[in-house]
Design an enzyme around this catalytic site. Structure first.
Site, PDB file in Angstrom:
ATOM      1  N   VAL A   1      48.067  59.824  70.139  1.00 58.29           N
ATOM      2  CA  VAL A   1      46.821  59.180  69.737  1.00 58.29           C
ATOM      3  C   VAL A   1      45.920  60.219  69.073  1.00 58.29           C
ATOM      4  CG1 VAL A   1      44.684  58.078  70.512  1.00 58.29           C
ATOM      5  CG2 VAL A   1      46.871  57.409  71.533  1.00 58.29           C
ATOM      6  N   LYS A   2      45.419  59.851  67.911  1.00 63.09           N
ATOM      7  CA  LYS A   2      44.409  60.673  67.243  1.00 63.09           C
ATOM      8  C   LYS A   2      43.055  60.016  67.466  1.00 63.09           C
ATOM      9  CE  LYS A   2      42.805  62.066  62.641  1.00 63.09           C
ATOM     10  NZ  LYS A   2      43.127  62.091  61.197  1.00 63.09           N
ATOM     11  N   THR A   3      42.103  60.787  67.956  1.00 62.27           N
ATOM     12  CA  THR A   3      40.800  60.233  68.275  1.00 62.27           C
ATOM     13  C   THR A   3      39.713  61.227  67.898  1.00 62.27           C
ATOM     14  OG1 THR A   3      39.498  59.179  70.029  1.00 62.27           O
ATOM     15  CG2 THR A   3      40.835  61.081  70.670  1.00 62.27           C
TER      16      THR A   3
END
Length: 217
Positions: free
Chosen positions: A123-125
């Site tokens: 996940v890129k956040t």
């Protein structure tokens, strides 16, 4: 000095040499632009067969939680995950922050968890307050976006805090390629991520490499 280059199909094909031997994250969703009132109206623009042809190490899918296009966005993501699982290509779910979307710890905790539950491997956040809680609640590795261009010292401090609070890496774009010395900045970011170097020492490394006569500007 980078581990992975994220790019679009056209950008990678036209600007990156086939001899490039680092990881590739292929941007597979597309469709929104600065002219759109609703930035969440993306489509799945690149299929898994193209990802295989480009030797991509993962497929990056932008997702809009809490936006009008959320359902379609999560459908794009789910289809990419299923295709990737058939061929052994991981999917990165990218948490998008639209014009009217909240940027609170509660939002990012919910958004990252939804993407993980749907089956993404990464996940890129974004970094925010209480990031340790967000990282602890997400069962897959988190990579933090660099966001808008900020001074190099601030970007290195953010990268350090991200890693210390549970992120596995950072995805720096403008804070590297818009730096006065992109190569030196990439070296400093790498030292923070892989060597645990603190922000102050990393900034000193950046300044030292920036002053080097061999530094690429």
């Amino acid at each position: 000095y980078v581990d992975v280059l994220m790019g679009t199909r056209g950008g990678l094909r036209s600007c990156v040499s086939p001899s490039y031997n680092k990881g590739v994250a292929l941007r597979c969703s597309a469709g929104s632009s600065m002219l759109d009132e609703d930035l969440s109206g993306e489509i799945l623009a690149v299929d898994v067969e193209e990802a295989i042809r480009m030797d991509a190490d993962c497929m990056a899918i932008q997702t809009f939680i809490g936006a009008p296009g959320q359902r379609a966005s999560l459908d794009n993501l789910s289809r990419a995950i299923s295709a990737g699982l058939r061929y052994g290509i991981p999917t990165m779910g990218v948490v998008a922050v639209g014009r009217d979307m909240e940027r609170t710890p509660r939002f990012f905790k919910l958004a990252t968890r939804i993407l993980a539950e749907l089956g993404v491997q990464i996940v890129k956040t974004y970094y925010c307050e209480d990031f340790e809680e967000i990282a602890a609640a997400c069962p897959v590795p988190l990579v933090v976006a660099g966001g808008k261009k900020i001074p190099e010292e601030e970007a290195l401090d953010m990268a350090y805090r991200c890693i210390q609070e549970g992120a596995r890496g950072v995805d720096m774009g403008r804070n590297i390629f818009q730096s006065e010395a992109p190569e030196a900045m990439a070296m400093a970011i790498r030292a923070v991520v892989h060597q645990g170097m603190d922000a102050k020492t990393a900034y000193q490394l950046y300044q030292s490499e920036k002053a080097s006569p061999t530094q690429t500007r």
